[in-house]
Scaffold this motif. Structure first.
Motif, mmCIF file in Angstrom:
data_model
loop_
_atom_site.group_PDB
_atom_site.id
_atom_site.type_symbol
_atom_site.label_atom_id
_atom_site.label_comp_id
_atom_site.label_asym_id
_atom_site.label_seq_id
_atom_site.Cartn_x
_atom_site.Cartn_y
_atom_site.Cartn_z
ATOM 1 N N ILE A 19 0.882 -1.362 0.102
ATOM 2 C CA ILE A 19 0.008 0.061 0.070
ATOM 3 C C ILE A 19 0.800 1.245 -0.019
ATOM 4 O O ILE A 19 1.909 1.381 0.574
ATOM 5 C CB ILE A 19 -0.815 0.097 1.230
ATOM 6 N N LEU A 28 -2.341 -0.169 9.076
ATOM 7 C CA LEU A 28 -2.356 -0.962 7.939
ATOM 8 C C LEU A 28 -1.363 -2.282 8.391
ATOM 9 O O LEU A 28 -1.695 -3.110 7.936
ATOM 10 C CB LEU A 28 -1.870 -0.004 6.730
ATOM 11 N N TYR A 44 -0.568 -5.442 5.983
ATOM 12 C CA TYR A 44 0.088 -4.721 4.790
ATOM 13 C C TYR A 44 1.307 -4.264 5.005
ATOM 14 O O TYR A 44 1.882 -3.915 6.018
ATOM 15 C CB TYR A 44 -0.842 -3.638 4.346
ATOM 16 N N ALA A 71 -2.641 -0.812 -3.903
ATOM 17 C CA ALA A 71 -3.482 0.534 -3.509
ATOM 18 C C ALA A 71 -3.012 1.847 -2.872
ATOM 19 O O ALA A 71 -1.647 1.730 -2.811
ATOM 20 C CB ALA A 71 -4.583 0.094 -2.668
ATOM 21 N N LEU A 120 -11.756 1.341 6.965
ATOM 22 C CA LEU A 120 -10.686 1.558 6.007
ATOM 23 C C LEU A 120 -10.282 0.180 5.736
ATOM 24 O O LEU A 120 -10.072 0.048 4.618
ATOM 25 C CB LEU A 120 -9.429 2.393 6.891
ATOM 26 N N ILE A 155 -8.167 5.305 -2.400
ATOM 27 C CA ILE A 155 -8.995 5.651 -1.277
ATOM 28 C C ILE A 155 -8.589 6.983 -0.749
ATOM 29 O O ILE A 155 -7.168 7.229 -0.228
ATOM 30 C CB ILE A 155 -8.953 4.507 -0.063
ATOM 31 N N ALA A 193 -8.252 -3.912 -2.806
ATOM 32 C CA ALA A 193 -6.943 -4.492 -3.081
ATOM 33 C C ALA A 193 -6.562 -6.004 -2.938
ATOM 34 O O ALA A 193 -5.553 -6.376 -3.369
ATOM 35 C CB ALA A 193 -6.039 -3.648 -2.163
ATOM 36 N N ASP A 194 -7.058 -6.601 -1.966
ATOM 37 C CA ASP A 194 -6.895 -8.341 -1.892
ATOM 38 C C ASP A 194 -7.378 -8.933 -2.902
ATOM 39 O O ASP A 194 -8.273 -8.771 -3.999
ATOM 40 C CB ASP A 194 -7.568 -8.692 -0.699
ATOM 41 N N VAL A 237 -3.764 4.880 -0.362
ATOM 42 C CA VAL A 237 -4.564 5.487 0.565
ATOM 43 C C VAL A 237 -4.020 7.114 0.668
ATOM 44 O O VAL A 237 -2.828 7.195 1.151
ATOM 45 C CB VAL A 237 -4.506 4.888 1.887
ATOM 46 N N LEU A 260 -10.347 -1.475 1.857
ATOM 47 C CA LEU A 260 -8.775 -2.026 1.403
ATOM 48 C C LEU A 260 -8.905 -3.377 1.071
ATOM 49 O O LEU A 260 -8.598 -3.875 -0.020
ATOM 50 C CB LEU A 260 -7.720 -1.725 2.240
ATOM 51 N N GLN A 261 -9.677 -4.199 1.863
ATOM 52 C CA GLN A 261 -9.749 -5.727 1.678
ATOM 53 C C GLN A 261 -10.604 -6.014 0.311
ATOM 54 O O GLN A 261 -10.203 -6.847 -0.310
ATOM 55 C CB GLN A 261 -10.218 -6.307 2.761
#
Length: 295
Positions: free
Chosen positions: A178, A195, A200, A222, A286, A253, A294-295, A224, A290-291
């Protein structure tokens, strides 16, 4: 201020008071934290064989009473670190007490007690569960300060048990990378810790231009980003990402204090996948976003 042939005048402004407290520096799952001593009753080193099971929960005998035993790593959703066989039979335990409620918390190691300089969350971030503020150590490193009352409440409710995220010790190569762009060092380190606690890999940027430079040099899963930053705003960064053929599909994000409908609409128009307000910031939100992205 410098004047030719006269010299240089340097002015340093310092606050009249600094918020400090005594805290214990601990390690949990290869992460460093501070626990305030205010509600800390005692530090113990126990034999794992002394752990009892009471109503399907771990407990120890402390002060002649049965006391709940909880791993802080479970509360924070961190993987347990495997210890060498020679050290498995002993555990470091911190007994915390509030309003006659006692809980023994297991940590990986206890480093020392020291005077801690507190860096409180600044507006608009007010509340993060289990974390009360950030601490600036003598080395300059910023670490999270755990919220004693939150820990006790989490241990009492036991709600953390369904949220533990297992992680293989040898799985670091699979971690999602990230890029975090934030000009406030306190917020930047706070978000970085949040994170990283969830597994991450995080690279930080001090503003939008720094983030853009790093995007051209490395691969990320990703971004942020804050919105209000010098040299290049989060809106401008998002627009440049969407205009780049190699980065156009990269999830972005925006986490910002700008919460007006116009700002949110501008973020969407710029191409942000999600827009999170700092005034109602919840780390779990958040992480969920993200999951999903981005996952």
């Amino acid at each position: 201020m410098s004047t030719a042939n006269q010299g240089t005048t340097i002015k340093i402004q310092l606050p009249l008071t600094l918020a400090t407290f005594k805290g214990v520096l601990i390690d949990v799952s290869d992460q460093r934290f501070v626990i305030p001593t205010a509600n800390l009753e005692r530090i113990l080193r126990i034999n794992s064989k002394s752990i009892k099971s009471v109503e399907n929960k771990d407990a120890i005998l402390y002060g002649g009473q049965t006391t709940s035993l909880v791993w802080i790593s479970d509360i924070l959703g961190l993987p347990k670190i495997k210890k060498k066989s020679t050290a498995e039979e002993f555990l470091f335990v911190m007994v915390m007490n509030y309003a006659d409620t006692k809980v023994a918390f297991v940590v990986d190691s206890i480093l020392n007690e020291q005077e801690i300089l507190v860096k409180n969350f600044s507006k608009p971030i007010f509340r993060i569960r289990n974390i009360s503020a950030a601490a600036i150590l003598g080395t300059g490193k910023t670490v999270p300060i755990l919220n004693s009352l939150d820990l006790l409440q989490s241990a009492h409710l036991g709600s953390f048990r369904d949220k533990v995220i297992p992680m293989d010790d040898n799985d670091h190569s699979k971690m999602i990378h990230i890029l975090l762009a934030e000009d406030s060092i306190t917020t930047r380190m706070l978000l970085k810790n949040i994170l990283e606690l969830k597994g991450y890999q995080v690279t930080t940027a001090v503003d939008g231009l720094d983030a853009w430079t790093q995007l051209k040099e490395n691969e990320f899963s990703a971004v942020v980003s804050d919105v209000e930053m010098p040299r290049m705003t989060g809106f401008e960064l998002t627009e440049k990402i969407r205009q780049d053929k190699q980065l156009e599909n990269l999830p972005v994000i925006l986490v910002t204090a700008r919460e007006s409908p116009e700002d949110r609409e501008r973020g969407v128009d710029a191409g942000a996948n999600a827009y999170i307000n700092k005034s109602t910031f919840d780390s779990s939100h958040l992480l969920e976003v993200l999951q999903r992205l981005a996952d």
